[in-house]
Design a protein around this motif. Structure first.
Motif, PDB file in Angstrom:
ATOM      1  N   ALA A  29     -39.723 -20.099 -10.482  1.00 12.95           N
ATOM      2  CA  ALA A  29     -38.771 -20.656 -11.445  1.00 12.95           C
ATOM      3  C   ALA A  29     -38.431 -22.101 -11.081  1.00 12.95           C
ATOM      4  N   SER A  30     -38.312 -22.388  -9.810  1.00 15.93           N
ATOM      5  CA  SER A  30     -38.024 -23.742  -9.357  1.00 15.93           C
ATOM      6  C   SER A  30     -39.129 -24.698  -9.789  1.00 15.93           C
ATOM      7  N   GLY A  31     -40.359 -24.244  -9.723  1.00 11.94           N
ATOM      8  CA  GLY A  31     -41.487 -25.074 -10.125  1.00 11.94           C
ATOM      9  C   GLY A  31     -41.496 -25.394 -11.611  1.00 11.94           C
ATOM     10  N   LEU A  32     -40.815 -24.588 -12.401  1.00  9.23           N
ATOM     11  CA  LEU A  32     -40.733 -24.825 -13.850  1.00  9.23           C
ATOM     12  C   LEU A  32     -39.632 -25.812 -14.208  1.00  9.23           C
ATOM     13  N   GLY A  33     -38.758 -26.085 -13.243  1.00  6.59           N
ATOM     14  CA  GLY A  33     -37.647 -27.001 -13.482  1.00  6.59           C
ATOM     15  C   GLY A  33     -36.420 -26.275 -14.004  1.00  6.59           C
ATOM     16  N   TRP A  34     -35.403 -27.050 -14.273  1.00  9.11           N
ATOM     17  CA  TRP A  34     -34.134 -26.506 -14.746  1.00  9.11           C
ATOM     18  C   TRP A  34     -34.109 -26.444 -16.269  1.00  9.11           C
ATOM     19  N   ASP A  35     -33.047 -25.851 -16.785  1.00 13.12           N
ATOM     20  CA  ASP A  35     -32.839 -25.697 -18.230  1.00 13.12           C
ATOM     21  C   ASP A  35     -33.915 -24.815 -18.855  1.00 13.12           C
ATOM     22  N   GLN A  36     -34.230 -23.740 -18.167  1.00 11.02           N
ATOM     23  CA  GLN A  36     -35.234 -22.785 -18.612  1.00 11.02           C
ATOM     24  C   GLN A  36     -34.548 -21.528 -19.150  1.00 11.02           C
ATOM     25  N   PRO A  37     -35.239 -20.794 -20.010  1.00 11.83           N
ATOM     26  CA  PRO A  37     -34.684 -19.526 -20.483  1.00 11.83           C
ATOM     27  C   PRO A  37     -34.738 -18.469 -19.377  1.00 11.83           C
ATOM     28  N   ALA A  38     -34.004 -17.401 -19.564  1.00  7.66           N
ATOM     29  CA  ALA A  38     -34.068 -16.278 -18.630  1.00  7.66           C
ATOM     30  C   ALA A  38     -35.491 -15.717 -18.635  1.00  7.66           C
ATOM     31  N   GLU A  76     -44.564 -11.296 -14.773  1.00  8.01           N
ATOM     32  CA  GLU A  76     -43.649 -11.809 -15.791  1.00  8.01           C
ATOM     33  C   GLU A  76     -43.878 -11.096 -17.112  1.00  8.01           C
ATOM     34  N   GLN A  77     -42.781 -10.752 -17.775  1.00  4.82           N
ATOM     35  CA  GLN A  77     -42.822 -10.070 -19.055  1.00  4.82           C
ATOM     36  C   GLN A  77     -42.721 -11.089 -20.184  1.00  4.82           C
ATOM     37  N   ASP A  78     -42.863 -10.600 -21.403  1.00 10.24           N
ATOM     38  CA  ASP A  78     -42.719 -11.473 -22.566  1.00 10.24           C
ATOM     39  C   ASP A  78     -41.343 -12.122 -22.567  1.00 10.24           C
ATOM     40  N   SER A  79     -41.241 -13.225 -23.268  1.00 10.41           N
ATOM     41  CA  SER A  79     -39.966 -13.939 -23.369  1.00 10.41           C
ATOM     42  C   SER A  79     -38.885 -13.031 -23.937  1.00 10.41           C
ATOM     43  N   LEU A  80     -37.684 -13.249 -23.481  1.00  9.02           N
ATOM     44  CA  LEU A  80     -36.557 -12.512 -24.016  1.00  9.02           C
ATOM     45  C   LEU A  80     -36.317 -12.966 -25.452  1.00  9.02           C
ATOM     46  N   PRO A  81     -35.894 -12.050 -26.304  1.00 13.98           N
ATOM     47  CA  PRO A  81     -35.668 -12.441 -27.702  1.00 13.98           C
ATOM     48  C   PRO A  81     -34.549 -13.472 -27.811  1.00 13.98           C
ATOM     49  N   PRO A  82     -34.764 -14.499 -28.625  1.00 14.22           N
ATOM     50  CA  PRO A  82     -33.724 -15.522 -28.774  1.00 14.22           C
ATOM     51  C   PRO A  82     -32.498 -14.946 -29.477  1.00 14.22           C
ATOM     52  N   HIS A  83     -31.364 -15.495 -29.165  1.00 17.72           N
ATOM     53  CA  HIS A  83     -30.096 -15.134 -29.806  1.00 17.72           C
ATOM     54  C   HIS A  83     -29.698 -13.674 -29.572  1.00 17.72           C
ATOM     55  N   THR A  84     -30.186 -13.091 -28.488  1.00 22.75           N
ATOM     56  CA  THR A  84     -29.794 -11.737 -28.126  1.00 22.75           C
ATOM     57  C   THR A  84     -29.055 -11.814 -26.802  1.00 22.75           C
ATOM     58  N   ALA A  85     -27.884 -11.204 -26.750  1.00 28.03           N
ATOM     59  CA  ALA A  85     -27.111 -11.204 -25.505  1.00 28.03           C
ATOM     60  C   ALA A  85     -27.908 -10.485 -24.422  1.00 28.03           C
TER      61      ALA A  85
END
Length: 188
Positions: A29-38, A76-85
């Motif tokens: 995650a550090s290698g991807l930089g900051w301001d990344q999605p969960a 790593e799994q698929d991206s978390l759905p946007p706008h979902t808590a």
């Protein structure tokens, strides 16, 4: 904490496989930089993965059987759905038996305990988030939390202001609420 200095790996030299997996995910995650999605990860037994997916052996590096038969590989799994808590999303997960554990890395703003005492009681939701975001003592953090089916847990916390591998805090009780939520994904 000491990290392996060999050029072929960034795996930490720690005793427990879960701690190694948490720090491996933190470094990724550090290698991807900051301001990344969960990001959500399944944790699978590396030796078992080698048997079931032999085409991945080269990507996995040296055989862990030489070192630790309980080594874990984060997938790593698929991206978390946007706008979902996050808590709502985690409530929808069910893992197959081949998954030994899971991990999540997420960025958040945190306040020191002294600042938490000054939070206006009437604030909630977006107003509270805005208040925290504007607070001068806020800290941006990346939390990587992992749990195993047997209840073992570990976590790593990296402050944006001290963004160095040597500054990462680890411990099983650093983010208990998130660890509980991840553990619940294994309950039937």
């Amino acid at each position: 904490m000491r990290m392996d200095d060999s050029p072929n790996t960034s795996s930490p030299l720690t005793a427990h496989p879960l701690t190694r997996a948490v720090l491996e995910i933190d470094e990724y995650a550090s290698g991807l930089g900051w301001d990344q999605p969960a990001r959500l990860f399944a944790l699978v037994n590396t030796a078992q993965l080698r048997v079931e997916e032999p085409q991945l052996a080269e990507q996995l590096g040296p055989d862990p059987a030489d070192h630790d038969a309980s080594a874990l590989t984060p997938v790593e799994q698929d991206s978390l759905p946007p706008h979902t808590a996050l808590d709502e999303f985690l409530g929808t997960i069910a893992w197959p038996n081949a998954v030994t554990g899971c991990a999540l890395t997420v960025e958040r703003l945190m306040l020191p305990p002294s600042a938490e005492e000054s939070v206006p009681e009437e604030l909630g939701g977006a107003e509270l988030n805005n208040w925290v975001a504007e607070h001068p003592d806020r800290q941006e953090v990346r939390m990587t939390v992992a749990v195993l089916r047997d209840g073992t847990r570990d976590s790593a916390v990296r402050l944006r202001s001290k963004d160095a591998t040597t500054e990462v805090l680890t411990g099983e009780r650093l983010v208990p609420g998130l660890a509980d939520a991840l553990a619940a994904t294994f309950e039937e």
